[in-house]
Design a protein around this motif. Structure first.
Motif, short mmCIF file in Angstrom:
data_model
loop_
_atom_site.label_atom_id
_atom_site.label_comp_id
_atom_site.label_asym_id
_atom_site.label_seq_id
_atom_site.Cartn_x
_atom_site.Cartn_y
_atom_site.Cartn_z
N UNK A 86 0.81 -1.22 0.00
CA UNK A 86 0.00 0.00 0.00
C UNK A 86 0.84 1.27 0.00
N UNK A 87 2.09 1.18 0.47
CA UNK A 87 2.95 2.37 0.54
C UNK A 87 4.09 2.32 -0.48
N UNK A 88 4.01 1.41 -1.44
CA UNK A 88 5.06 1.27 -2.44
C UNK A 88 4.71 2.12 -3.66
N UNK A 89 5.42 3.22 -3.81
CA UNK A 89 5.20 4.09 -4.96
C UNK A 89 6.54 4.40 -5.63
N UNK A 90 6.52 5.26 -6.62
CA UNK A 90 7.71 5.57 -7.43
C UNK A 90 8.85 6.22 -6.64
N UNK A 91 8.58 6.68 -5.42
CA UNK A 91 9.63 7.32 -4.62
C UNK A 91 9.86 6.60 -3.30
N UNK A 92 9.38 5.38 -3.18
CA UNK A 92 9.47 4.65 -1.92
C UNK A 92 10.87 4.11 -1.64
N UNK A 93 11.58 3.71 -2.67
CA UNK A 93 12.87 3.05 -2.52
C UNK A 93 13.99 3.96 -3.00
N UNK A 94 15.02 4.07 -2.20
CA UNK A 94 16.19 4.87 -2.57
C UNK A 94 17.43 4.01 -2.31
N UNK A 95 18.23 3.81 -3.35
CA UNK A 95 19.42 2.97 -3.19
C UNK A 95 20.46 3.31 -4.27
N UNK A 96 21.64 2.76 -4.10
CA UNK A 96 22.71 2.89 -5.09
C UNK A 96 22.75 1.61 -5.93
N UNK A 97 22.49 1.70 -7.23
CA UNK A 97 22.49 0.50 -8.06
C UNK A 97 23.90 0.01 -8.44
N UNK A 98 24.91 0.81 -8.16
CA UNK A 98 26.27 0.45 -8.58
C UNK A 98 26.98 -0.47 -7.60
N UNK A 99 28.21 -0.75 -7.92
CA UNK A 99 29.08 -1.58 -7.07
C UNK A 99 29.73 -0.69 -6.01
N UNK A 100 30.16 -1.30 -4.91
CA UNK A 100 30.85 -0.54 -3.87
C UNK A 100 32.36 -0.77 -4.00
N UNK A 101 33.11 0.32 -3.96
CA UNK A 101 34.56 0.27 -4.07
C UNK A 101 35.16 0.77 -2.76
N UNK A 102 36.01 -0.03 -2.11
CA UNK A 102 36.59 0.40 -0.83
C UNK A 102 37.53 1.58 -1.00
N UNK A 103 37.49 2.49 -0.03
CA UNK A 103 38.38 3.64 0.01
C UNK A 103 39.67 3.20 0.70
N UNK A 104 40.56 2.61 -0.08
CA UNK A 104 41.81 2.06 0.46
C UNK A 104 42.82 3.14 0.84
N UNK A 105 42.68 4.34 0.26
CA UNK A 105 43.67 5.40 0.50
C UNK A 105 43.49 6.09 1.85
N UNK A 106 42.25 6.20 2.33
CA UNK A 106 42.09 6.87 3.63
C UNK A 106 41.35 6.00 4.64
N UNK A 107 40.10 5.64 4.39
CA UNK A 107 39.32 4.92 5.40
C UNK A 107 39.94 3.56 5.74
N UNK A 108 40.34 2.81 4.73
CA UNK A 108 40.90 1.48 4.95
C UNK A 108 42.42 1.46 4.74
N UNK A 109 43.09 2.59 4.99
CA UNK A 109 44.53 2.68 4.74
C UNK A 109 45.32 1.64 5.53
N UNK A 110 44.94 1.37 6.76
CA UNK A 110 45.67 0.42 7.61
C UNK A 110 44.98 -0.93 7.70
N UNK A 111 44.09 -1.21 6.79
CA UNK A 111 43.31 -2.44 6.84
C UNK A 111 44.15 -3.63 6.40
#
Length: 188
Positions: A86-111
């Motif tokens: 009942x609440x599913x309309x054209x603006x109900x879902x928001x997401x990223x359809x692409x792939x996720x790429x890790x930020x190895x240079x800063x966030x995961x620098x010491x991972x």
């Protein structure tokens, strides 16, 4: 293999509760996701307040003892949220359809993948979405999705057995089969 959706649809409440408890006991991730889904479902279910109008003094009171039928709730495979049709309309879902790429240079620098786990793992992305950039738009993984549309249900609706829709579908399937046989005979 047993169709688990049919089992869930037809099993007793006690059977389903036992399955859920065993799953939660066997895996912490399942347990935490169950708690998360329970919260989502609670927010989607309507309150069981029924209005009763007293004709003598025109007052309205709520009757919380009446049970309402629970709504059928679905899980969106795109935004990973629960929803109702009942609440599913054209603006109900928001997401990223692409792939996720890790930020190895800063966030995961010491991972260290041997110690902390693989970066290309969905669980790692779910835990640290801010450490990833999305290929679709370049935004971080914890931002509001760049695509908006209808929710896509990840579970199936089962029709009641013996319904008119089932019979109509069976007839349509038989007609298609017959037409295929006729076309095949004509080409032979």
């Amino acid at each position: 293999m047993t169709d688990i959706y049919e089992v869930i649809q037809t099993a007793s409440d006690q059977h389903v509760r036992t399955l859920l408890r065993l799953l939660c006991d066997s895996d912490y991730n399942i347990k935490s996701r169950t708690v998360e889904f329970h919260g989502m479902i609670e927010t989607l279910q309507p309150t069981s307040t029924s209005l009763i109008i007293d004709s003598t003094c025109c007052s309205i009171s709520s009757d919380r003892k009446r049970k309402r039928d629970p709504l059928e709730i679905f899980y969106c495979v795109n935004c990973k949220e629960c929803f109702i049709d009942e609440e599913n309309d054209e603006e109900a879902c928001s997401y990223h359809p692409g792939e996720y790429d890790p930020d190895r240079e800063s966030f995961f620098a010491d991972h260290d993948e041997e110690i902390h786990g693989r970066l290309d793992d969905e669980d790692m992305f779910a835990t640290y979405p801010q450490g990833y950039h999305m290929s679709c738009c370049g935004d971080r993984g914890d931002t509001i999705g760049c695509y908006t549309g209808l929710h896509v249900g990840g579970n199936r609706k089962l029709k009641p057995t013996g319904s008119d829709e089932d019979e109509d579908e069976e007839r349509a399937d038989e007609e298609v089969e017959e037409e295929s046989k006729v076309v095949k005979q004509e080409t032979d």
